[in-house]
Design a protein around this motif. Structure first.
Motif, PDB file in Angstrom:
ATOM      1  N   ARG A 180       0.807  -1.194   0.412  1.00  0.00           N
ATOM      2  CA  ARG A 180       0.034  -0.248   0.149  1.00  0.00           C
ATOM      3  C   ARG A 180       0.809   1.158   0.424  1.00  0.00           C
ATOM      4  NH1 ARG A 180      -5.227   0.593   2.283  1.00  0.00           N
ATOM      5  NH2 ARG A 180      -5.415  -1.782   1.884  1.00  0.00           N
ATOM      6  N   THR A 181       1.017   1.599  -1.216  1.00  0.00           N
ATOM      7  CA  THR A 181       2.342   2.371  -1.474  1.00  0.00           C
ATOM      8  C   THR A 181       1.306   3.605  -0.775  1.00  0.00           C
ATOM      9  OG1 THR A 181       4.123   1.662  -2.330  1.00  0.00           O
ATOM     10  CG2 THR A 181       3.300   4.396  -3.439  1.00  0.00           C
ATOM     11  N   GLY A 182       2.215   4.825  -0.191  1.00  0.00           N
ATOM     12  CA  GLY A 182       1.058   6.160   0.136  1.00  0.00           C
ATOM     13  C   GLY A 182       0.401   5.542   1.528  1.00  0.00           C
ATOM     14  N   ASP A 183       0.153   4.331   2.447  1.00  0.00           N
ATOM     15  CA  ASP A 183       0.068   4.725   3.204  1.00  0.00           C
ATOM     16  C   ASP A 183       0.743   4.666   4.567  1.00  0.00           C
ATOM     17  OD1 ASP A 183      -2.184   2.708   5.537  1.00  0.00           O
ATOM     18  OD2 ASP A 183       0.219   2.074   5.787  1.00  0.00           O
ATOM     19  N   ALA A 184       1.227   5.759   5.459  1.00  0.00           N
ATOM     20  CA  ALA A 184       2.214   6.013   6.287  1.00  0.00           C
ATOM     21  C   ALA A 184       2.929   5.523   6.488  1.00  0.00           C
ATOM     22  CB  ALA A 184       1.532   6.821   7.140  1.00  0.00           C
ATOM     23  N   ALA A 185       1.774   3.684   6.888  1.00  0.00           N
ATOM     24  CA  ALA A 185       2.730   2.902   8.506  1.00  0.00           C
ATOM     25  C   ALA A 185       3.494   2.012   7.233  1.00  0.00           C
ATOM     26  CB  ALA A 185       1.431   2.262   8.804  1.00  0.00           C
ATOM     27  N   CYS A 186       3.160   1.618   6.577  1.00  0.00           N
ATOM     28  CA  CYS A 186       3.761   0.321   5.393  1.00  0.00           C
ATOM     29  C   CYS A 186       5.026   1.424   4.444  1.00  0.00           C
ATOM     30  CB  CYS A 186       2.415   0.159   4.159  1.00  0.00           C
ATOM     31  SG  CYS A 186       1.543  -0.470   4.456  1.00  0.00           S
ATOM     32  N   ASP A 187       5.038   2.661   4.347  1.00  0.00           N
ATOM     33  CA  ASP A 187       6.025   3.741   3.887  1.00  0.00           C
ATOM     34  C   ASP A 187       6.894   3.201   3.821  1.00  0.00           C
ATOM     35  OD1 ASP A 187       4.618   4.364   1.744  1.00  0.00           O
ATOM     36  OD2 ASP A 187       4.108   5.674   1.881  1.00  0.00           O
ATOM     37  N   ALA A 188       6.318   4.303   6.031  1.00  0.00           N
ATOM     38  CA  ALA A 188       7.524   4.011   6.743  1.00  0.00           C
ATOM     39  C   ALA A 188       8.704   2.767   7.078  1.00  0.00           C
ATOM     40  CB  ALA A 188       7.132   4.484   8.246  1.00  0.00           C
ATOM     41  N   ALA A 189       7.333   1.872   7.652  1.00  0.00           N
ATOM     42  CA  ALA A 189       7.893   0.252   6.971  1.00  0.00           C
ATOM     43  C   ALA A 189       9.193  -0.409   6.640  1.00  0.00           C
ATOM     44  CB  ALA A 189       6.859  -0.638   7.795  1.00  0.00           C
ATOM     45  N   CYS A 190       8.742   0.280   5.228  1.00  0.00           N
ATOM     46  CA  CYS A 190       9.363  -0.780   3.888  1.00  0.00           C
ATOM     47  C   CYS A 190      10.774   0.423   4.161  1.00  0.00           C
ATOM     48  CB  CYS A 190       9.280  -0.150   2.861  1.00  0.00           C
ATOM     49  SG  CYS A 190       7.276  -1.372   2.534  1.00  0.00           S
ATOM     50  N   ASP A 191      10.832   1.776   4.109  1.00  0.00           N
ATOM     51  CA  ASP A 191      12.167   2.865   4.209  1.00  0.00           C
ATOM     52  C   ASP A 191      12.777   1.776   5.333  1.00  0.00           C
ATOM     53  OD1 ASP A 191      10.921   3.990   2.133  1.00  0.00           O
ATOM     54  OD2 ASP A 191      10.689   5.754   3.275  1.00  0.00           O
ATOM     55  N   ASP A 192      12.365   1.201   6.544  1.00  0.00           N
ATOM     56  CA  ASP A 192      13.426   1.397   7.140  1.00  0.00           C
ATOM     57  C   ASP A 192      13.753   0.002   6.662  1.00  0.00           C
ATOM     58  OD1 ASP A 192      14.441   1.216  10.251  1.00  0.00           O
ATOM     59  OD2 ASP A 192      12.947  -0.704  10.368  1.00  0.00           O
ATOM     60  N   ILE A 193      12.850  -0.652   6.400  1.00  0.00           N
ATOM     61  CA  ILE A 193      13.686  -2.053   6.181  1.00  0.00           C
ATOM     62  C   ILE A 193      14.697  -2.437   4.797  1.00  0.00           C
ATOM     63  CG2 ILE A 193      12.660  -4.787   4.746  1.00  0.00           C
ATOM     64  CD1 ILE A 193      10.120  -3.984   6.074  1.00  0.00           C
ATOM     65  N   TYR A 194      14.073  -1.184   4.302  1.00  0.00           N
ATOM     66  CA  TYR A 194      15.217  -0.864   2.800  1.00  0.00           C
ATOM     67  C   TYR A 194      16.293  -1.029   3.441  1.00  0.00           C
ATOM     68  CZ  TYR A 194      16.612   0.941  -1.623  1.00  0.00           C
ATOM     69  OH  TYR A 194      17.357   1.189  -2.946  1.00  0.00           O
ATOM     70  N   SER A 195      16.249   0.367   4.174  1.00  0.00           N
ATOM     71  CA  SER A 195      17.441   1.114   4.453  1.00  0.00           C
ATOM     72  C   SER A 195      18.885  -0.035   5.479  1.00  0.00           C
ATOM     73  CB  SER A 195      17.482   2.193   4.887  1.00  0.00           C
ATOM     74  OG  SER A 195      16.817   2.121   6.454  1.00  0.00           O
ATOM     75  N   ARG A 196      17.815  -0.707   5.961  1.00  0.00           N
ATOM     76  CA  ARG A 196      18.961  -1.566   7.231  1.00  0.00           C
ATOM     77  C   ARG A 196      19.627  -2.971   6.072  1.00  0.00           C
ATOM     78  NH1 ARG A 196      14.482  -2.615  11.736  1.00  0.00           N
ATOM     79  NH2 ARG A 196      16.064  -3.829  12.550  1.00  0.00           N
TER      80      ARG A 196
ATOM     81  N   PRO B 271      -0.451  -3.139   5.338  1.00  0.00           N
ATOM     82  CA  PRO B 271      -1.227  -2.910   6.349  1.00  0.00           C
ATOM     83  C   PRO B 271      -1.819  -4.238   7.476  1.00  0.00           C
ATOM     84  CG  PRO B 271      -2.980  -2.035   4.354  1.00  0.00           C
ATOM     85  CD  PRO B 271      -1.060  -3.131   3.864  1.00  0.00           C
ATOM     86  N   ARG B 272      -2.431  -4.870   7.162  1.00  0.00           N
ATOM     87  CA  ARG B 272      -3.018  -5.961   7.831  1.00  0.00           C
ATOM     88  C   ARG B 272      -2.257  -6.368   8.723  1.00  0.00           C
ATOM     89  NH1 ARG B 272      -5.904  -9.684   4.279  1.00  0.00           N
ATOM     90  NH2 ARG B 272      -4.239 -11.116   4.202  1.00  0.00           N
ATOM     91  N   GLY B 273      -0.567  -6.928   8.041  1.00  0.00           N
ATOM     92  CA  GLY B 273       0.077  -7.371   8.959  1.00  0.00           C
ATOM     93  C   GLY B 273       0.725  -6.959  10.174  1.00  0.00           C
ATOM     94  N   LEU B 274       1.401  -5.501   9.537  1.00  0.00           N
ATOM     95  CA  LEU B 274       1.719  -4.868  10.598  1.00  0.00           C
ATOM     96  C   LEU B 274       0.901  -3.648  11.562  1.00  0.00           C
ATOM     97  CD1 LEU B 274       4.053  -3.525   8.856  1.00  0.00           C
ATOM     98  CD2 LEU B 274       3.048  -1.713   8.263  1.00  0.00           C
ATOM     99  N   LYS B 275      -0.857  -3.964  11.665  1.00  0.00           N
ATOM    100  CA  LYS B 275      -1.165  -3.950  12.405  1.00  0.00           C
ATOM    101  C   LYS B 275      -0.186  -4.786  13.517  1.00  0.00           C
ATOM    102  CE  LYS B 275      -5.234  -2.320  10.100  1.00  0.00           C
ATOM    103  NZ  LYS B 275      -6.823  -2.926  10.183  1.00  0.00           N
ATOM    104  N   SER B 276       0.485  -5.839  13.874  1.00  0.00           N
ATOM    105  CA  SER B 276       0.569  -6.661  14.981  1.00  0.00           C
ATOM    106  C   SER B 276       2.635  -7.094  14.499  1.00  0.00           C
ATOM    107  CB  SER B 276      -0.626  -8.063  14.473  1.00  0.00           C
ATOM    108  OG  SER B 276       0.103  -8.487  13.373  1.00  0.00           O
TER     109      SER B 276
END
Length: 439
Positions: A352-368, A405-410
């Motif tokens: 879900r590009t554009g979803d704040a939580a998804c974007d943030a999680a992906c950016d974090d995983i990507y840089s790590r 977004p679904r999995g990220l909630k948990s």
RNA sequence: CGGGGCGUAGCGCAGCCUGGUAGCGCGUCUGCUUUGGGAGCAGAAGGCCCCCGGUUCGAAUCCGGGCGCCCCGACCA
């Protein structure tokens, strides 16, 4: 790499000209673009794979004690007249004339050039043995190029040339390359079977082709069924030791190409014999003095007398291997890259590009992942989930990390292994440690 | 090099037989609605119908000649 900024032109439909699966998938995955019959441009994704395969070939050549160099694509016709092959090679050789009316050619192979270099510098048996190689584009004006990069007219090839003082030395060089080839193909996840082969116009008396069994192979091959399960890995090779026993362990098991196979004399029972089609990914030759004699490449022996060198040549079709790996490893959805040659190790899917939580999680995983040196392709395009899954399966990266977004909630993400389709819900930290190999 | 097939929008194709406004699906662009396995609606852009010549009032379509690509065979370190 962020997919939104990458150049990855995938196709939903298969171009009409592609007949075999590797060609279809390479076109659909945006790896290559045909420029003319048998001539291809390598697009970014395809080029990454080509480079990976080239690097494995290079590392194994170096490990066997060969030295890399680079010879030109364009050669002078004079050298080929000296060896007698200028006329023999026929129309398959692309002949070029420059502005001064000098005859040139686009090299189909390099025996003449390397022999010329060798004879100019090497004068003593004490400088032997020597194995030189390069990885360079070749051109052969095939009557009928086909199957994409599997049988192109222009192709990337690793060719090595060995120089020895006597036959025993030359056989040792041959054996070294034999084992280096087994290691090379094994590292790419391929089962390449060394088969006794015809030497063809290149001449010589000892030759093996390394063959991948595949339905789309161009030639018929014959081998003992034990080859299908034999462990080809040889991790503990001492290239300076006696290689004959280990070579013997491979050559004693029957395997032959069409030209060398004779049903009347084949020692195998019908039950043991496997008849299949194969893709030639490597070919090694010992050919003695076929070039050193006419071109007078000689060194002084211990007694001071000049002796023509014993030579061998050793080819690997680097660009063909890209197709061969795909032929050997794919499913209905697309390519399944072995990790060693994959263009990226991980495909990170932002559902879900554009979803704040998804974007943030992906950016974090990507840089790590990047920080850990793991090559990752982040699908941050504004596409639907289905399109992203389909494209990721098509380009076949070994691991898919799905963030939605679904999995990220948990706090969960999904880690999918492309090779067998298995997926598991794991925490981000757990996924990262799995992919980086770090706790 | 022998035999066969195909060149029409970025990709896949129809139209050609029987000459008369160049079409369909996918993709692309805009907007809205959608959003966990290739979405829906509305609108739009995009063509030297491979090239050259001929026939015709008129050619994507018929005829001739090229060129390109693909397949089978022969060929192929």
């Amino acid at each position: 790499m962020r997919l939104s900024r990458y150049f990855l032109p995938t196709l939903k439909e298969t171009p009409a000209e592609a007949q075999i699966v590797s060609h279809r998938l390479m076109l659909r995955a945006g790896m290559i673009r045909q420029a003319a019959a048998g001539i291809y441009s390598w697009l970014p994704l395809g080029f990454r794979v080509l480079k990976r395969i080239e690097q494995i070939v290079r590392e194994e050549q170096d490990r066997a004690g060969c030295h890399e160099m680079l010879m030109p694509t364009i050669q002078s016709a004079d050298l080929w007249r000296e060896s007698g092959r200028y006329e023999d090679y026929g129309k398959e050789m692309l002949r070029i004339r420059d502005r001064h009316d000098r005859d040139l050619l686009y090299g189909p192979t390099n025996e003449e050039l390397i022999t010329d270099i060798f004879r100019f510098y090497v004068k003593s048996y004490r400088e032997l043995p020597q194995i030189l190689y390069h990885i360079q584009w070749k051109f052969r004006d095939e009557i009928r190029p086909r199957f994409g990069v599997m049988r192109g007219r222009e192709f990337l090839m690793k060719d090595a040339y060995s120089f020895d003082f006597d036959y025993a030395g030359s056989k040792h060089s041959y054996n070294k390359m034999f084992l280096a080839y087994l290691r090379t193909f094994d590292r790419m996840g391929l089962r390449a079977i060394p088969m006794r082969a015809d030497t063809g116009p290149i001449g010589g008396d000892l030759s093996h082709e390394f063959i991948i069994l595949a339905e789309t192979g161009e030639s018929e091959v014959f081998c003992h069924r034990d080859w299908l399960s034999l462990d080809l890995r040889r991790d503990d090779v001492d290239y300076d030791g006696d290689l004959e026993p280990v070579i013997e362990s491979f050559t004693s098991l029957y395997a032959a190409t069409d030209e060398k196979h004779n049903p009347a004399t084949c020692p195998l029972s019908a039950d043991e014999l496997v008849t299949a089609r194969g893709i030639e990914v490597g070919h090694i030759f010992h050919f003695g003095t076929k070039y050193s004699a006419p071109m007078n490449a000689a060194v002084a022996g211990p007694d001071g007398e000049p002796v023509h060198c014993q030579m061998g040549s050793y080819g690997i079709g680097v660009s063909r291997l890209v197709g061969a790996v795909i032929e050997a490893s794919h499913d209905d959805a697309g390519i399944i890259w072995p990790e060693a040659v994959a263009p990226f190790k991980v495909g990170l899917i932002n559902l879900r590009t554009g979803d704040a939580a998804c974007d943030a999680a992906c950016d974090d995983i990507y840089s790590r992942l990047e920080a850990a040196g793991v090559e990752v392709l982040l699908d941050d395009r504004d596409e639907r989930a289905g399109a992203k899954f389909a494209d990721m399966d098509l380009i076949g990266l070994p691991w898919q990390l799905v963030v939605g977004p679904r999995g990220l909630k948990s706090g969960q993400v999904e880690l999918k292994r492309r090779s067998d389709g298995t997926r598991e819900e794991v925490s981000i930290d757990s996924a990262l440690s799995r992919l980086t190999g770090q706790p």
